[in-house]
Design an enzyme around this catalytic site. Structure first.
Site, PDB file in Angstrom:
ATOM      1  N   TRP A  59       1.040  -1.198   0.091  1.00  0.00           N
ATOM      2  CA  TRP A  59       0.038  -0.080   0.109  1.00  0.00           C
ATOM      3  C   TRP A  59       0.847   1.277   0.047  1.00  0.00           C
ATOM      4  O   TRP A  59       0.373   2.365   0.009  1.00  0.00           O
ATOM      5  CB  TRP A  59      -0.891  -0.074   1.146  1.00  0.00           C
ATOM      6  CG  TRP A  59      -2.076  -1.043   1.202  1.00  0.00           C
ATOM      7  CD1 TRP A  59      -2.290  -1.775   0.127  1.00  0.00           C
ATOM      8  CD2 TRP A  59      -3.117  -1.077   2.224  1.00  0.00           C
ATOM      9  NE1 TRP A  59      -3.549  -2.345   0.649  1.00  0.00           N
ATOM     10  CE2 TRP A  59      -4.131  -1.946   1.640  1.00  0.00           C
ATOM     11  CE3 TRP A  59      -3.342  -0.573   3.448  1.00  0.00           C
ATOM     12  CZ2 TRP A  59      -5.055  -2.287   2.349  1.00  0.00           C
ATOM     13  CZ3 TRP A  59      -4.287  -0.855   4.175  1.00  0.00           C
ATOM     14  CH2 TRP A  59      -5.354  -1.745   3.792  1.00  0.00           C
ATOM     15  N   GLU A 113      12.717  -5.834  -8.693  1.00  0.00           N
ATOM     16  CA  GLU A 113      11.798  -4.913  -9.084  1.00  0.00           C
ATOM     17  C   GLU A 113      12.598  -3.494  -9.861  1.00  0.00           C
ATOM     18  O   GLU A 113      13.188  -2.947  -9.259  1.00  0.00           O
ATOM     19  CB  GLU A 113      11.412  -4.087  -7.720  1.00  0.00           C
ATOM     20  CG  GLU A 113      10.296  -5.052  -7.040  1.00  0.00           C
ATOM     21  CD  GLU A 113       9.549  -4.213  -6.413  1.00  0.00           C
ATOM     22  OE1 GLU A 113       8.122  -4.425  -6.625  1.00  0.00           O
ATOM     23  OE2 GLU A 113       9.626  -3.183  -5.774  1.00  0.00           O
ATOM     24  N   HIS A 160      13.232  -1.690  -0.460  1.00  0.00           N
ATOM     25  CA  HIS A 160      12.497  -1.250  -1.576  1.00  0.00           C
ATOM     26  C   HIS A 160      13.305  -0.109  -2.282  1.00  0.00           C
ATOM     27  O   HIS A 160      13.915   0.625  -1.513  1.00  0.00           O
ATOM     28  CB  HIS A 160      11.271  -0.895  -1.201  1.00  0.00           C
ATOM     29  CG  HIS A 160      10.123  -0.560  -2.048  1.00  0.00           C
ATOM     30  ND1 HIS A 160      10.260   0.655  -2.869  1.00  0.00           N
ATOM     31  CD2 HIS A 160       9.253  -1.435  -2.954  1.00  0.00           C
ATOM     32  CE1 HIS A 160       9.384   0.448  -3.968  1.00  0.00           C
ATOM     33  NE2 HIS A 160       8.752  -0.695  -3.854  1.00  0.00           N
TER      34      HIS A 160
HETATM   35  P1  PGA Z   1       3.718  -0.530  -8.878  1.00  0.00           P
HETATM   36  O1  PGA Z   1       4.869  -0.819  -7.626  1.00  0.00           O
HETATM   37  O2  PGA Z   1       3.043  -1.836  -8.996  1.00  0.00           O
HETATM   38  O3  PGA Z   1       2.807   0.629  -8.787  1.00  0.00           O
HETATM   39  O4  PGA Z   1       4.733  -0.465 -10.010  1.00  0.00           O
HETATM   40  C1  PGA Z   1       5.500  -1.755  -7.208  1.00  0.00           C
HETATM   41  C2  PGA Z   1       6.414  -1.696  -6.267  1.00  0.00           C
HETATM   42  O5  PGA Z   1       6.820  -0.469  -5.999  1.00  0.00           O
HETATM   43  O6  PGA Z   1       6.485  -2.742  -5.507  1.00  0.00           O
END
Ligand code: PGA
Length: 239
Positions: A9, A161, A104
């Site tokens: 979130w 990511e 992240h």
């Molecule tokens: P997103 O974000 O699905 O909005 O691209 C993914 C994340 O930051 O883990």
């Protein structure tokens, strides 16, 4: 082996919106006749709200009899003690937190988190009985693994990511192609030997299955903010 659909979130939602999300998720899952997904041993559905919403979310899930798992969006790199503003493992004990997202790209970029801090987070989370979800991009894939060590990374989930694929990172973020993801997934498997490799970056209910074919799950940002849309993703997921 389990697959994972994880909702991040980020810094969104208030107390009231938290229970609305849970209600919307439940109604839509029922509408899609996909409630059995919640009890499937092959799928783990996880939600990561901000710290103050963990308990309201847990209560709302309990009221609606939904067995989703909880994650934090971070984990302190400091132990318990005199670290004002920090949330170490001891603060999370007894709250039924199963996972913690660590490293992240937004934490690394906006809060100056380093590979070294992330490695400390991983070790402390494991010590607290919480499974880290280590987020990595290609430029620090190896340096991060070296600092964590296989003994620890093998107990974690690793999320690939790519920064350019995160929907809120750039104006024209594009989810990564399978061609780009495949070799990175293979590299993560070799270097980290994790419990699961997942993908994150502009995943939604329409493209989720292409990623589930080549990974063990997805980490979702923008498309999880509506409980209804997240339920559609869970319903569509071919496990
Ligand atoms: P997103 O974000 O699905 O909005 O691209 C993914 C994340 O930051 O883990």
């Amino acid at each position: 082996m389990s697959q994972y659909i994880i909702a991040n979130w980020k810094a969104n939602k208030d107390y009231h919106q938290t229970s609305l999300w849970v209600k919307g998720f439940k109604q839509q899952l029922k509408f899609r006749k996909a409630e059995q997904k919640l009890t499937s041993s092959q799928l783990q559905i996880v939600v990561a709200p901000s710290y103050p919403l963990l308990w309201p979310l847990s209560n709302a899930l309990h009221r609606e009899k939904l067995q989703l798992k909880l994650a934090t969006q971070d984990f302190s790199h400091q132990p318990a003690g005199s670290f004002t503003g920090s949330v170490p493992g001891i603060n999370l004990q007894g709250l039924a937190i199963s996972f913690a997202i660590v490293g992240h790209s937004e934490r690394r970029r906006f809060f100056g988190e380093t590979d070294k801090m992330v490695a400390a987070k991983v070790k402390l989370a494991l010590k607290a009985g919480i499974t880290p979800i280590i987020c990595i991009d290609q430029d620090y894939l190896e340096s991060q693994a070296n600092l964590i060590g296989k003994q620890f990374s093998s107990q974690c989930l690793v999320a690939y990511e790519p920064w350019t694929a995160i929907s809120t990172a750039t104006n024209n973020a594009q989810s990564a192609t399978l061609k780009t993801i495949k070799p990175v997934v293979a590299k993560i498997k070799t270097i980290y030997q994790p419990k699961a490799v997942i993908y994150g970056g502009s995943v939604n209910e329409n493209n989720v299955n292409q990623y589930l074919k080549i990974t063990d799950g997805c980490l979702v940002g923008g498309a999880c903010l509506s409980g209804k849309q997240f339920a559609d993703m869970v319903a569509n997921a071919q496990i």
